[in-house]
Design a protein around this motif. Sequence first.
Motif, PDB file in Angstrom:
ATOM      1  N   ALA A 158     -29.434 -11.086   5.615  1.00  0.00           N
ATOM      2  CA  ALA A 158     -28.614 -12.121   6.257  1.00  0.00           C
ATOM      3  C   ALA A 158     -28.864 -12.145   7.762  1.00  0.00           C
ATOM      4  N   ASP A 159     -28.996 -10.979   8.377  1.00  0.00           N
ATOM      5  CA  ASP A 159     -29.271 -10.915   9.819  1.00  0.00           C
ATOM      6  C   ASP A 159     -30.562 -11.646  10.162  1.00  0.00           C
ATOM      7  N   ILE A 160     -31.594 -11.418   9.365  1.00  0.00           N
ATOM      8  CA  ILE A 160     -32.892 -12.065   9.601  1.00  0.00           C
ATOM      9  C   ILE A 160     -32.770 -13.571   9.419  1.00  0.00           C
ATOM     10  N   LEU A 161     -32.128 -13.973   8.311  1.00  0.00           N
ATOM     11  CA  LEU A 161     -31.970 -15.399   8.015  1.00  0.00           C
ATOM     12  C   LEU A 161     -31.231 -16.117   9.140  1.00  0.00           C
ATOM     13  N   PHE A 162     -30.120 -15.543   9.582  1.00  0.00           N
ATOM     14  CA  PHE A 162     -29.299 -16.225  10.575  1.00  0.00           C
ATOM     15  C   PHE A 162     -29.902 -16.152  11.976  1.00  0.00           C
ATOM     16  N   LYS A 163     -30.635 -15.106  12.289  1.00  0.00           N
ATOM     17  CA  LYS A 163     -31.338 -15.080  13.574  1.00  0.00           C
ATOM     18  C   LYS A 163     -32.366 -16.207  13.633  1.00  0.00           C
ATOM     19  N   LEU A 164     -33.072 -16.396  12.523  1.00  0.00           N
ATOM     20  CA  LEU A 164     -34.048 -17.482  12.454  1.00  0.00           C
ATOM     21  C   LEU A 164     -33.359 -18.843  12.540  1.00  0.00           C
ATOM     22  N   TYR A 165     -32.200 -18.958  11.883  1.00  0.00           N
ATOM     23  CA  TYR A 165     -31.490 -20.243  11.942  1.00  0.00           C
ATOM     24  C   TYR A 165     -30.963 -20.504  13.347  1.00  0.00           C
ATOM     25  N   GLY A 166     -30.531 -19.454  14.042  1.00  0.00           N
ATOM     26  CA  GLY A 166     -30.085 -19.627  15.418  1.00  0.00           C
ATOM     27  C   GLY A 166     -31.182 -20.180  16.309  1.00  0.00           C
ATOM     28  N   ILE A 167     -32.405 -19.714  16.098  1.00  0.00           N
ATOM     29  CA  ILE A 167     -33.549 -20.236  16.852  1.00  0.00           C
ATOM     30  C   ILE A 167     -33.830 -21.674  16.438  1.00  0.00           C
ATOM     31  N   PHE A 168     -33.785 -21.952  15.135  1.00  0.00           N
ATOM     32  CA  PHE A 168     -34.030 -23.304  14.618  1.00  0.00           C
ATOM     33  C   PHE A 168     -33.015 -24.303  15.168  1.00  0.00           C
ATOM     34  N   ILE A 169     -31.772 -23.891  15.269  1.00  0.00           N
ATOM     35  CA  ILE A 169     -30.695 -24.801  15.658  1.00  0.00           C
ATOM     36  C   ILE A 169     -30.460 -24.803  17.172  1.00  0.00           C
ATOM     37  N   LEU A 170     -31.337 -24.130  17.919  1.00  0.00           N
ATOM     38  CA  LEU A 170     -31.255 -24.075  19.380  1.00  0.00           C
ATOM     39  C   LEU A 170     -29.958 -23.437  19.872  1.00  0.00           C
ATOM     40  N   ALA A 171     -29.469 -22.461  19.113  1.00  0.00           N
ATOM     41  CA  ALA A 171     -28.296 -21.676  19.529  1.00  0.00           C
ATOM     42  C   ALA A 171     -28.585 -20.217  19.210  1.00  0.00           C
ATOM     43  N   PRO A 172     -29.551 -19.605  19.925  1.00  0.00           N
ATOM     44  CA  PRO A 172     -29.954 -18.231  19.624  1.00  0.00           C
ATOM     45  C   PRO A 172     -28.768 -17.271  19.685  1.00  0.00           C
ATOM     46  N   THR A 173     -28.876 -16.197  18.927  1.00  0.00           N
ATOM     47  CA  THR A 173     -27.737 -15.296  18.767  1.00  0.00           C
ATOM     48  C   THR A 173     -27.248 -14.697  20.084  1.00  0.00           C
ATOM     49  N   SER A 174     -28.147 -14.406  21.023  1.00  0.00           N
ATOM     50  CA  SER A 174     -27.716 -13.735  22.256  1.00  0.00           C
ATOM     51  C   SER A 174     -26.741 -14.588  23.054  1.00  0.00           C
ATOM     52  N   ILE A 175     -27.067 -15.864  23.271  1.00  0.00           N
ATOM     53  CA  ILE A 175     -26.194 -16.722  24.067  1.00  0.00           C
ATOM     54  C   ILE A 175     -25.036 -17.244  23.243  1.00  0.00           C
ATOM     55  N   TRP A 176     -25.268 -17.551  21.966  1.00  0.00           N
ATOM     56  CA  TRP A 176     -24.182 -18.110  21.168  1.00  0.00           C
ATOM     57  C   TRP A 176     -23.044 -17.112  21.000  1.00  0.00           C
ATOM     58  N   LYS A 177     -23.356 -15.890  20.616  1.00  0.00           N
ATOM     59  CA  LYS A 177     -22.298 -14.919  20.364  1.00  0.00           C
ATOM     60  C   LYS A 177     -21.553 -14.566  21.646  1.00  0.00           C
ATOM     61  N   ARG A 178     -22.273 -14.374  22.733  1.00  0.00           N
ATOM     62  CA  ARG A 178     -21.626 -13.994  23.992  1.00  0.00           C
ATOM     63  C   ARG A 178     -20.680 -15.088  24.479  1.00  0.00           C
ATOM     64  N   SER A 179     -21.162 -16.332  24.501  1.00  0.00           N
ATOM     65  CA  SER A 179     -20.334 -17.428  25.013  1.00  0.00           C
ATOM     66  C   SER A 179     -19.191 -17.758  24.058  1.00  0.00           C
ATOM     67  N   HIS A 180     -19.469 -17.656  22.754  1.00  0.00           N
ATOM     68  CA  HIS A 180     -18.426 -18.024  21.798  1.00  0.00           C
ATOM     69  C   HIS A 180     -17.334 -16.960  21.722  1.00  0.00           C
ATOM     70  N   ASP A 181     -17.691 -15.702  21.818  1.00  0.00           N
ATOM     71  CA  ASP A 181     -16.683 -14.644  21.853  1.00  0.00           C
ATOM     72  C   ASP A 181     -15.796 -14.790  23.089  1.00  0.00           C
ATOM     73  N   TYR A 182     -16.409 -15.138  24.219  1.00  0.00           N
ATOM     74  CA  TYR A 182     -15.636 -15.366  25.436  1.00  0.00           C
ATOM     75  C   TYR A 182     -14.654 -16.518  25.231  1.00  0.00           C
ATOM     76  N   HIS A 183     -15.140 -17.572  24.598  1.00  0.00           N
ATOM     77  CA  HIS A 183     -14.285 -18.731  24.336  1.00  0.00           C
ATOM     78  C   HIS A 183     -13.059 -18.328  23.519  1.00  0.00           C
ATOM     79  N   HIS A 184     -13.240 -17.520  22.499  1.00  0.00           N
ATOM     80  CA  HIS A 184     -12.104 -17.109  21.664  1.00  0.00           C
ATOM     81  C   HIS A 184     -11.100 -16.286  22.464  1.00  0.00           C
TER      82      HIS A 184
END
Length: 324
Positions: A84-110
């Motif tokens: 699942a980690d591999i699949l979703f890391k690849l999807y994050g790149i595909f969807i232009l929301a890579p895991t490093s920036i998405w998780k950091r900014s979204h956790d801050y938002h919450h």
Amino acid sequence: MQKNPGRELILATKPFAKEIKWKSWLYTLSTITILMALFSGIYFLNNIFLRSACSVAAGLTMVRMFVIYHDHQHHTILHRSLPADILFKLYGIFILAPTSIWKRSHDYHHNHNCKLFSASIGSYPVMTKQKFLQSSKTEQRSYLAIRHPLTIVFGYITMFLYGMCVRSFISAPKRHWDSLIAVIVHISISVLIFVHLGWLTWLLAAIVPFLLAFMIGAYLFYAQHNFPGVTFREKDDWCYEEAAMSSSSYMVMNPFWKWVTANIGYHHIHHINSRIPFYRLPEVMASIPQLQEAKKTSLNPADIIACFRLKVWDPNTNTMVGLK
């Protein structure tokens, strides 16, 4: 000892904060399979109407898969699963929301949802009416541009390609190297499609689905915390539980849109407890009456217009208002 209603509400949701692993895999794999089938239809079908239908459907399915990806990033589903980690890391790149920036900014938002002066990371900026009027014309134009409907319509470029990827890499190259990878991969594939498969396939496979998916995603980000009745608080008056219920919308949707958005319309529940899997959110809503008192919006044109009219926070009336 005095009871804390907000804390009790969070505790009431805890029994639902457990994934059903086979369902997590079923919804993940079925959605990615549908998405792959639709992109294949764009490439291999001969009928232009069927290809166009596949293009639009692919954009809608990308939204659903993004919300499932978002759940994984919260460690809500399929946590500590290497496949699942591999699949979703690849999807994050595909969807232009890579895991490093998405998780950091979204956790801050919450953790800062609708907190004045710190709510804009991972969300849209919010100025008080007084601060807006005291700002320079350049600052006012920049603020209004970020919240403008056209910025949301073209979220593909403004929010994801530039905001999520280019801007994050420029700000911290070592931390967000995957943002650069996402841009390189995205542009390279787009160019290859255009050169080898022609402009029509490029339009249907590389432009329309992404424009549609990111437009919907950008609007959902906006309307979930910019709707009539939303409240914002100063840092000292801010409370996590109250922000979830008073500053996060319940977006009423029909079954079709619930599928497309993977139940993200139950956004107030997601903010109460982000560890509840997307497929259990309707169950939580039905089981806890207090959650049914949420502030509502929808995807009806009148509600969309009402959300876009909101520009600044007026502390005197405790409401978001327009500029006129």
